[in-house]
Design an enzyme around this catalytic site. Structure first.
Site, PDB file in Angstrom:
ATOM      1  CB  CYS A 119      -0.939   0.002   1.202  1.00  0.00           C
ATOM      2  SG  CYS A 119      -2.079  -1.383   1.197  1.00  0.00           S
ATOM      3  CG  HIS A 253      -3.119   3.549   1.649  1.00  0.00           C
ATOM      4  ND1 HIS A 253      -3.647   3.080   0.463  1.00  0.00           N
ATOM      5  CD2 HIS A 253      -3.243   2.531   2.547  1.00  0.00           C
ATOM      6  CE1 HIS A 253      -4.047   1.834   0.637  1.00  0.00           C
ATOM      7  NE2 HIS A 253      -3.821   1.480   1.891  1.00  0.00           N
ATOM      8  CG  ASN A 283      -6.687  -0.688   1.000  1.00  0.00           C
ATOM      9  OD1 ASN A 283      -5.927  -0.328   0.112  1.00  0.00           O
ATOM     10  ND2 ASN A 283      -6.267  -1.072   2.194  1.00  0.00           N
TER      11      ASN A 283
HETATM   12  N1  ACO Z   1     -19.401  -8.346   8.005  1.00  0.00           N
HETATM   13  C1  ACO Z   1     -19.986  -8.558   9.183  1.00  0.00           C
HETATM   14  N2  ACO Z   1     -19.306  -8.908  10.299  1.00  0.00           N
HETATM   15  C2  ACO Z   1     -17.987  -9.029  10.176  1.00  0.00           C
HETATM   16  C3  ACO Z   1     -17.298  -8.817   8.977  1.00  0.00           C
HETATM   17  C4  ACO Z   1     -18.066  -8.465   7.849  1.00  0.00           C
HETATM   18  N3  ACO Z   1     -17.519  -8.219   6.654  1.00  0.00           N
HETATM   19  N4  ACO Z   1     -15.992  -9.005   9.179  1.00  0.00           N
HETATM   20  C5  ACO Z   1     -15.828  -9.334  10.470  1.00  0.00           C
HETATM   21  N5  ACO Z   1     -17.045  -9.362  11.087  1.00  0.00           N
HETATM   22  C6  ACO Z   1     -17.341  -9.649  12.469  1.00  0.00           C
HETATM   23  C7  ACO Z   1     -16.292 -10.489  13.166  1.00  0.00           C
HETATM   24  O1  ACO Z   1     -16.490 -11.844  12.879  1.00  0.00           O
HETATM   25  C8  ACO Z   1     -16.544 -10.136  14.596  1.00  0.00           C
HETATM   26  O2  ACO Z   1     -17.637 -10.886  15.058  1.00  0.00           O
HETATM   27  P1  ACO Z   1     -17.657 -11.466  16.564  1.00  0.00           P
HETATM   28  O3  ACO Z   1     -17.580 -10.268  17.456  1.00  0.00           O
HETATM   29  O4  ACO Z   1     -18.950 -12.195  16.622  1.00  0.00           O
HETATM   30  O5  ACO Z   1     -16.453 -12.336  16.658  1.00  0.00           O
HETATM   31  C9  ACO Z   1     -16.978  -8.680  14.557  1.00  0.00           C
HETATM   32  O6  ACO Z   1     -17.373  -8.422  13.204  1.00  0.00           O
HETATM   33  C10 ACO Z   1     -15.892  -7.711  14.951  1.00  0.00           C
HETATM   34  O7  ACO Z   1     -14.721  -8.091  14.271  1.00  0.00           O
HETATM   35  P2  ACO Z   1     -13.411  -7.290  14.463  1.00  0.00           P
HETATM   36  O8  ACO Z   1     -12.338  -7.886  13.608  1.00  0.00           O
HETATM   37  O9  ACO Z   1     -13.161  -7.131  15.937  1.00  0.00           O
HETATM   38  O10 ACO Z   1     -13.840  -5.884  13.854  1.00  0.00           O
HETATM   39  P3  ACO Z   1     -13.119  -4.518  13.973  1.00  0.00           P
HETATM   40  O11 ACO Z   1     -13.962  -3.576  14.723  1.00  0.00           O
HETATM   41  O12 ACO Z   1     -11.683  -4.648  14.363  1.00  0.00           O
HETATM   42  O13 ACO Z   1     -13.152  -4.039  12.454  1.00  0.00           O
HETATM   43  C11 ACO Z   1     -11.709  -3.934  10.540  1.00  0.00           C
HETATM   44  C12 ACO Z   1     -12.513  -4.828  11.464  1.00  0.00           C
HETATM   45  C13 ACO Z   1     -12.660  -3.021   9.782  1.00  0.00           C
HETATM   46  C14 ACO Z   1     -10.944  -4.813   9.571  1.00  0.00           C
HETATM   47  C15 ACO Z   1     -10.725  -3.085  11.400  1.00  0.00           C
HETATM   48  O14 ACO Z   1      -9.969  -3.913  12.244  1.00  0.00           O
HETATM   49  C16 ACO Z   1      -9.812  -2.261  10.554  1.00  0.00           C
HETATM   50  O15 ACO Z   1     -10.242  -1.329   9.926  1.00  0.00           O
HETATM   51  N6  ACO Z   1      -8.506  -2.572  10.535  1.00  0.00           N
HETATM   52  C17 ACO Z   1      -7.576  -1.898   9.669  1.00  0.00           C
HETATM   53  C18 ACO Z   1      -7.327  -2.817   8.552  1.00  0.00           C
HETATM   54  C19 ACO Z   1      -7.088  -2.140   7.260  1.00  0.00           C
HETATM   55  O16 ACO Z   1      -7.551  -1.078   6.942  1.00  0.00           O
HETATM   56  N7  ACO Z   1      -6.346  -2.866   6.448  1.00  0.00           N
HETATM   57  C20 ACO Z   1      -6.074  -2.447   5.131  1.00  0.00           C
HETATM   58  C21 ACO Z   1      -4.742  -2.881   4.740  1.00  0.00           C
HETATM   59  S1  ACO Z   1      -3.541  -2.028   5.665  1.00  0.00           S
HETATM   60  C22 ACO Z   1      -3.493  -0.560   5.105  1.00  0.00           C
HETATM   61  O17 ACO Z   1      -3.826  -0.350   3.959  1.00  0.00           O
HETATM   62  C23 ACO Z   1      -3.082   0.501   6.001  1.00  0.00           C
END
Ligand code: ACO
Length: 326
Positions: A119, A253, A283
């Site tokens: 990225c 980004h 992304n």
């Molecule tokens: N739809 C519905 N529910 C979902 C989904 C989905 N697509 N994906 C995960 N869940 C559920 C999980 O199973 C979990 O359920 P549970 O509580 O019953 O176990 C719940 O949602 C919460 O999951 P978390 O992983 O704790 O969710 P979080 O609040 O951390 O959000 C996310 C997830 C959006 C990925 C967040 O961690 C994030 O934004 N991280 C940054 C990652 C990123 O942007 N990466 C891009 C690449 S890196 C870069 O470019 C910088």
């Protein structure tokens, strides 16, 4: 032409972008897997993304974006001396997809290579092009970010597949010896391989003989992204001896709206100066910054003379910034 005896700056002379035809909305995804429009939009800010069809590849999207950028610069394709393609999703393991783009553009001179910093790739590629220009080695560089992440997503993993999209953006950087305050003012790059397991692809030619799928620890990435992106902004500001208010546009980004909000809050950056396209593109890894730049220029937001800060963070981790007087 011998241009070695002068001092050169890298000026942005053109910009372009290209997106796949197919739009996939959150609603579309909610009909294919166990997710919801609300979950995706609330956690990420993403409303829709483009997904490449069979005939659309990293090099074909990159070629289209590059041609728009060259036309926008007023140069001819044959004026391009260097092509750097930032990508983690090349058409083939080799040759570099940059050479495929070079050939599609009908360019038979100069040199072309791929830059792999996921990225952060676009910022890394701008730095390399800027250095080649400043060294007096080349006159016009084409810097492209193009990705087809849809091809390395595990479509059974709802926690990752909803976050990414495909697309390409391109920028032409040209050497200028004029006494101007325009041009690339600074580049700061970093990487730290200790965090490779938080965001990676579980395959590759030297390990599994296949391409593999993207894997991510979302919470871990979120935490480091906010920290590294904030420190990259402060580093650029301090190096250039400017205040955060001096920056006209902040082009990060486009990973996640909540990361951008947290970074803006941490460094005291006004939200209305942040270019946001994650809602439309999701992304797109190395393509996200040039796609956002193109969008902002098209909408008459970024104009000649504006101070624009690019910054990115991605797998590795790798991260960094580029400050440009547009
Ligand atoms: N739809 C519905 N529910 C979902 C989904 C989905 N697509 N994906 C995960 N869940 C559920 C999980 O199973 C979990 O359920 P549970 O509580 O019953 O176990 C719940 O949602 C919460 O999951 P978390 O992983 O704790 O969710 P979080 O609040 O951390 O959000 C996310 C997830 C959006 C990925 C967040 O961690 C994030 O934004 N991280 C940054 C990652 C990123 O942007 N990466 C891009 C690449 S890196 C870069 O470019 C910088």
């Amino acid at each position: 032409m011998n241009i070695k005896n002068k001092t050169y700056k890298s000026i942005v002379s053109g910009i372009g972008a290209s997106l796949p035809q197919e739009v996939v909305t959150n609603k579309d995804l909610s009909m294919r897997m166990d997710t919801s429009e609300e979950w995706i939009e609330e956690r990420t800010g993403i409303k829709e993304r483009r997904i490449a069809s069979k005939g659309e590849t990293t090099s074909s999207l990159g070629t289209d974006a590059a041609q728009i950028a060259i036309d926008n610069s007023g140069l001819k394709n044959s004026d391009i001396d260097l092509i750097i393609l930032a990508t983690a999703t090349p058409d083939n393991t080799f040759p570099a997809s940059a050479t495929l783009i070079q050939s599609s553009l009908g360019i038979e001179r100069g040199y072309a290579y791929d830059m792999q910093a996921v990225c952060s790739g676009f910022v890394f590629a701008v730095e390399a092009a800027d250095n080649a220009i400043k060294a007096g080695n080349i006159k016009n560089a084409l810097v492209i970010g193009s990705e087809t992440f849809s091809r390395i997503l595990d479509w059974d993993d709802r926690a990752t597949c909803v976050l990414f999209g495909d697309g390409a953006g391109a920028m032409v950087l040209s050497a200028s010896s004029e006494d101007t305050n325009r041009g690339v003012l600074s580049n700061h790059l970093h990487s730290d391989g200790r965090y490779k397991d938080l965001l990676y692809v579980d395959g590759g030619p030297s390990t599994t003989n296949n391409v593999g799928y993207l894997r991510m620890d979302g919470k871990g990435v979120f935490k480091h992204a906010v920290q590294n992106l904030s420190s990259a902004i402060i580093e650029a500001i301090e190096y250039n001896n400017i205040a955060i208010e001096d920056i006209d546009w902040f082009v990060p980004h486009q990973a996640n709206i909540r990361i951008l909000e947290a970074v803006s809050k941490k460094v005291g950056l006004s939200r209305d100066k942040v270019i946001i396209t994650v809602d439309k593109h999701a992304n797109t890894s190395a393509a996200s910054i040039p796609l956002a730049l193109y969008d902002a220029v098209q909408k008459d937001k970024i104009k000649k003379g504006d101070l624009v800060l690019l910054e990115a963070m991605g797998g590795g981790f790798s991260w960094g910034s580029t400050l440009i007087r547009w």
